[in-house]
Enzyme design. Sequence first.
Site, mmCIF file in Angstrom:
data_model
loop_
_atom_site.group_PDB
_atom_site.id
_atom_site.type_symbol
_atom_site.label_atom_id
_atom_site.label_comp_id
_atom_site.label_asym_id
_atom_site.label_seq_id
_atom_site.Cartn_x
_atom_site.Cartn_y
_atom_site.Cartn_z
ATOM 1 N N GLY A 254 0.822 -1.209 0.000
ATOM 2 C CA GLY A 254 0.000 0.000 0.000
ATOM 3 C C GLY A 254 0.853 1.254 0.000
ATOM 4 O O GLY A 254 0.746 2.102 0.878
ATOM 5 N N SER B 9 1.241 3.724 -2.363
ATOM 6 C CA SER B 9 0.927 4.842 -3.252
ATOM 7 C C SER B 9 0.733 6.175 -2.528
ATOM 8 O O SER B 9 1.122 7.225 -3.038
ATOM 9 C CB SER B 9 -0.339 4.537 -4.063
ATOM 10 O OG SER B 9 -0.109 3.488 -4.962
ATOM 11 N N ARG B 10 0.142 6.123 -1.351
ATOM 12 C CA ARG B 10 -0.206 7.383 -0.661
ATOM 13 C C ARG B 10 -0.298 7.138 0.837
ATOM 14 O O ARG B 10 -0.057 6.053 1.328
ATOM 15 C CB ARG B 10 -1.540 7.921 -1.193
ATOM 16 C CG ARG B 10 -2.677 6.914 -1.139
ATOM 17 C CD ARG B 10 -3.949 7.461 -1.744
ATOM 18 N NE ARG B 10 -5.031 6.470 -1.693
ATOM 19 C CZ ARG B 10 -6.295 6.750 -1.979
ATOM 20 N NH1 ARG B 10 -6.632 7.965 -2.344
ATOM 21 N NH2 ARG B 10 -7.215 5.805 -1.927
ATOM 22 N N TYR C 103 -14.041 -3.292 9.293
ATOM 23 C CA TYR C 103 -12.697 -2.757 9.483
ATOM 24 C C TYR C 103 -12.163 -3.125 10.866
ATOM 25 O O TYR C 103 -11.034 -3.611 11.011
ATOM 26 C CB TYR C 103 -12.718 -1.235 9.303
ATOM 27 C CG TYR C 103 -11.352 -0.597 9.391
ATOM 28 C CD1 TYR C 103 -10.485 -0.630 8.295
ATOM 29 C CD2 TYR C 103 -10.925 0.036 10.546
ATOM 30 C CE1 TYR C 103 -9.231 -0.044 8.363
ATOM 31 C CE2 TYR C 103 -9.668 0.621 10.627
ATOM 32 C CZ TYR C 103 -8.829 0.581 9.530
ATOM 33 O OH TYR C 103 -7.578 1.159 9.606
ATOM 34 N N ALA D 133 -13.142 -5.525 12.899
ATOM 35 C CA ALA D 133 -12.937 -6.973 13.015
ATOM 36 C C ALA D 133 -11.653 -7.400 12.320
ATOM 37 O O ALA D 133 -10.894 -8.234 12.837
ATOM 38 C CB ALA D 133 -14.130 -7.711 12.421
#
Length: 231
Positions: free
Chosen positions: A8, A10-11, A142, A144
């Site tokens: 992850g 990219s940003r 999210y 969980a």
Amino acid sequence: MKTVLITGISRGIGKELALHFSKNGWNVCGCYKTNKPDYEIPNSKFFQADISNPAEAKSLIASSRSEFGEIDCVINNASIGKNKIIFKEQADNWNDVIQTNLNGTFYVIKETLDIMLKQKSGSIINIASISAYKSYAGAASYSASKAAVIALTKTAAREAGRFGITVNAVLPGFHFTSLGQSAGDKYMEAIKQESVLNTTTDMKELLDFMLYLANTKTISGQVFNIDSRIV
């Protein structure tokens, strides 16, 4: 020169981690699902990969190792959130979040350990969330997934420890990244009110801590809350 793989990238926090590790002399591998990074850093390689697909996760780890040799640290940062209250939650929505946040993290850990066991060294850092401990309406999938990531972290730490591999989780707090800013002023004010310091987390403090944790040899199986909200 050590090598870190960040998912992850990219940003948001992933981008900031890539820049920080590079600045401190690390090779940086990273993956993105759809949005190609809009920045360049030295000694780096970015791959397109959907970590929720076990075959793509396996290919990502193999490609990263092929690029720089040993992988010294993996940071599982990639995650998504699709807020729905439970009685309006759809199966596809729930599954998308669990597939990326939990299953994707598991697939990357599994493939990483296959390499690090042979190295008899390495660090795995999983980005969890304070949502694993605090209840927020609409965040069932999210929360969980992040609670499960914490359980996965502790189990992986116990299994990998005898090989000299550390596995830890970090609750990064709320940050004014491009994603954080999109939450809006009302949400940010609510975060500050939960904080005992009436503030949000400092990005540099988070980045410095992540770099420190990547280099530690005797800290494992822990969950670090880099925040002033009490869990």
